[in-house]
Design a protein around this motif. Sequence first.
Motif, PDB file in Angstrom:
ATOM      1  N   ALA A 194      60.243  53.586  84.485  1.00  0.00           N
ATOM      2  CA  ALA A 194      58.962  54.291  84.559  1.00  0.00           C
ATOM      3  C   ALA A 194      59.076  55.703  83.971  1.00  0.00           C
ATOM      4  N   THR A 195      60.151  56.392  84.282  1.00  0.00           N
ATOM      5  CA  THR A 195      60.350  57.746  83.758  1.00  0.00           C
ATOM      6  C   THR A 195      60.548  57.720  82.247  1.00  0.00           C
ATOM      7  N   THR A 196      61.355  56.800  81.766  1.00  0.00           N
ATOM      8  CA  THR A 196      61.596  56.682  80.332  1.00  0.00           C
ATOM      9  C   THR A 196      60.305  56.363  79.591  1.00  0.00           C
ATOM     10  N   THR A 197      59.505  55.452  80.143  1.00  0.00           N
ATOM     11  CA  THR A 197      58.224  55.095  79.525  1.00  0.00           C
ATOM     12  C   THR A 197      57.291  56.299  79.489  1.00  0.00           C
ATOM     13  N   ALA A 198      57.248  57.059  80.581  1.00  0.00           N
ATOM     14  CA  ALA A 198      56.394  58.252  80.626  1.00  0.00           C
ATOM     15  C   ALA A 198      56.842  59.281  79.590  1.00  0.00           C
ATOM     16  N   LEU A 199      58.137  59.503  79.494  1.00  0.00           N
ATOM     17  CA  LEU A 199      58.646  60.474  78.514  1.00  0.00           C
ATOM     18  C   LEU A 199      58.352  60.037  77.081  1.00  0.00           C
ATOM     19  N   LEU A 200      58.525  58.759  76.803  1.00  0.00           N
ATOM     20  CA  LEU A 200      58.213  58.261  75.457  1.00  0.00           C
ATOM     21  C   LEU A 200      56.728  58.410  75.156  1.00  0.00           C
ATOM     22  N   GLY A 201      55.902  58.090  76.149  1.00  0.00           N
ATOM     23  CA  GLY A 201      54.455  58.237  75.968  1.00  0.00           C
ATOM     24  C   GLY A 201      54.048  59.682  75.733  1.00  0.00           C
ATOM     25  N   LEU A 202      54.711  60.605  76.442  1.00  0.00           N
ATOM     26  CA  LEU A 202      54.397  62.027  76.286  1.00  0.00           C
ATOM     27  C   LEU A 202      54.849  62.573  74.932  1.00  0.00           C
ATOM     28  N   HIS A 203      55.690  61.854  74.236  1.00  0.00           N
ATOM     29  CA  HIS A 203      56.042  62.224  72.868  1.00  0.00           C
ATOM     30  C   HIS A 203      55.115  61.539  71.857  1.00  0.00           C
ATOM     31  N   LEU A 204      54.840  60.270  72.089  1.00  0.00           N
ATOM     32  CA  LEU A 204      54.106  59.489  71.096  1.00  0.00           C
ATOM     33  C   LEU A 204      52.596  59.755  71.080  1.00  0.00           C
ATOM     34  N   VAL A 205      51.998  59.933  72.243  1.00  0.00           N
ATOM     35  CA  VAL A 205      50.543  60.141  72.278  1.00  0.00           C
ATOM     36  C   VAL A 205      50.144  61.436  71.557  1.00  0.00           C
ATOM     37  N   PRO A 206      50.765  62.583  71.873  1.00  0.00           N
ATOM     38  CA  PRO A 206      50.390  63.788  71.116  1.00  0.00           C
ATOM     39  C   PRO A 206      50.701  63.670  69.622  1.00  0.00           C
ATOM     40  N   ALA A 207      51.824  63.053  69.282  1.00  0.00           N
ATOM     41  CA  ALA A 207      52.164  62.896  67.865  1.00  0.00           C
ATOM     42  C   ALA A 207      51.140  62.027  67.149  1.00  0.00           C
ATOM     43  N   THR A 208      50.669  60.989  67.817  1.00  0.00           N
ATOM     44  CA  THR A 208      49.675  60.092  67.228  1.00  0.00           C
ATOM     45  C   THR A 208      48.365  60.820  66.941  1.00  0.00           C
ATOM     46  N   VAL A 209      48.041  61.798  67.764  1.00  0.00           N
ATOM     47  CA  VAL A 209      46.806  62.557  67.578  1.00  0.00           C
ATOM     48  C   VAL A 209      47.009  63.712  66.598  1.00  0.00           C
ATOM     49  N   MET A 210      48.095  64.451  66.782  1.00  0.00           N
ATOM     50  CA  MET A 210      48.274  65.701  66.040  1.00  0.00           C
ATOM     51  C   MET A 210      48.705  65.519  64.589  1.00  0.00           C
ATOM     52  N   ILE A 211      49.584  64.590  64.325  1.00  0.00           N
ATOM     53  CA  ILE A 211      50.111  64.449  62.958  1.00  0.00           C
ATOM     54  C   ILE A 211      49.004  64.112  61.956  1.00  0.00           C
ATOM     55  N   PRO A 212      48.169  63.096  62.206  1.00  0.00           N
ATOM     56  CA  PRO A 212      47.100  62.821  61.227  1.00  0.00           C
ATOM     57  C   PRO A 212      46.087  63.958  61.115  1.00  0.00           C
ATOM     58  N   THR A 213      45.783  64.608  62.250  1.00  0.00           N
ATOM     59  CA  THR A 213      44.810  65.704  62.226  1.00  0.00           C
ATOM     60  C   THR A 213      45.310  66.867  61.388  1.00  0.00           C
ATOM     61  N   LEU A 214      46.555  67.269  61.612  1.00  0.00           N
ATOM     62  CA  LEU A 214      47.114  68.379  60.841  1.00  0.00           C
ATOM     63  C   LEU A 214      47.308  68.008  59.375  1.00  0.00           C
ATOM     64  N   ALA A 215      47.711  66.782  59.107  1.00  0.00           N
ATOM     65  CA  ALA A 215      47.869  66.334  57.714  1.00  0.00           C
ATOM     66  C   ALA A 215      46.525  66.344  56.998  1.00  0.00           C
ATOM     67  N   ARG A 216      45.485  65.912  57.688  1.00  0.00           N
ATOM     68  CA  ARG A 216      44.143  65.916  57.099  1.00  0.00           C
ATOM     69  C   ARG A 216      43.710  67.341  56.767  1.00  0.00           C
ATOM     70  N   SER A 217      44.013  68.292  57.651  1.00  0.00           N
ATOM     71  CA  SER A 217      43.629  69.673  57.381  1.00  0.00           C
ATOM     72  C   SER A 217      44.422  70.237  56.201  1.00  0.00           C
ATOM     73  N   LEU A 218      45.668  69.818  56.031  1.00  0.00           N
ATOM     74  CA  LEU A 218      46.424  70.265  54.865  1.00  0.00           C
ATOM     75  C   LEU A 218      45.866  69.682  53.580  1.00  0.00           C
ATOM     76  N   ARG A 219      45.430  68.420  53.630  1.00  0.00           N
ATOM     77  CA  ARG A 219      44.841  67.811  52.431  1.00  0.00           C
ATOM     78  C   ARG A 219      43.529  68.494  52.068  1.00  0.00           C
ATOM     79  N   THR A 220      42.740  68.856  53.087  1.00  0.00           N
ATOM     80  CA  THR A 220      41.455  69.523  52.851  1.00  0.00           C
ATOM     81  C   THR A 220      41.658  70.886  52.209  1.00  0.00           C
ATOM     82  N   ARG A 221      42.650  71.626  52.676  1.00  0.00           N
ATOM     83  CA  ARG A 221      42.908  72.958  52.119  1.00  0.00           C
ATOM     84  C   ARG A 221      43.449  72.883  50.699  1.00  0.00           C
TER      85      ARG A 221
END
Length: 85
Positions: A56-83
């Motif tokens: 349960a702890t390992t799953t939570a830690l993995l989720g806490l890495h993957l969920v923000p990365a899934t949201v932030m990486i495409p958003t920031l990449a899109r803003s770099l492409r726009t600029r």
Amino acid sequence: MVRRLGVVTRGRVQLELHDGEPGPVLARPAKRFVWTAVSLTAISLVPPLLSGANTATTTALLGLHLVPATVMIPTLARSLRTRAD
């Protein structure tokens, strides 16, 4: 000693040498960012797997890495492409 400083100009990273002369402009900042961010995210998944914690702890830690990365990486990449356009 030559020091380099990165300056973002219109969405592109340009290196400047310590004497103020412009260096090369790094092309495709969004692509470079995505590769770097995905690589670092993959590396950040290793410690939770090696920690010896329960499932349960390992799953939570993995989720806490993957969920923000899934949201932030495409958003920031899109803003770099726009600029860059």
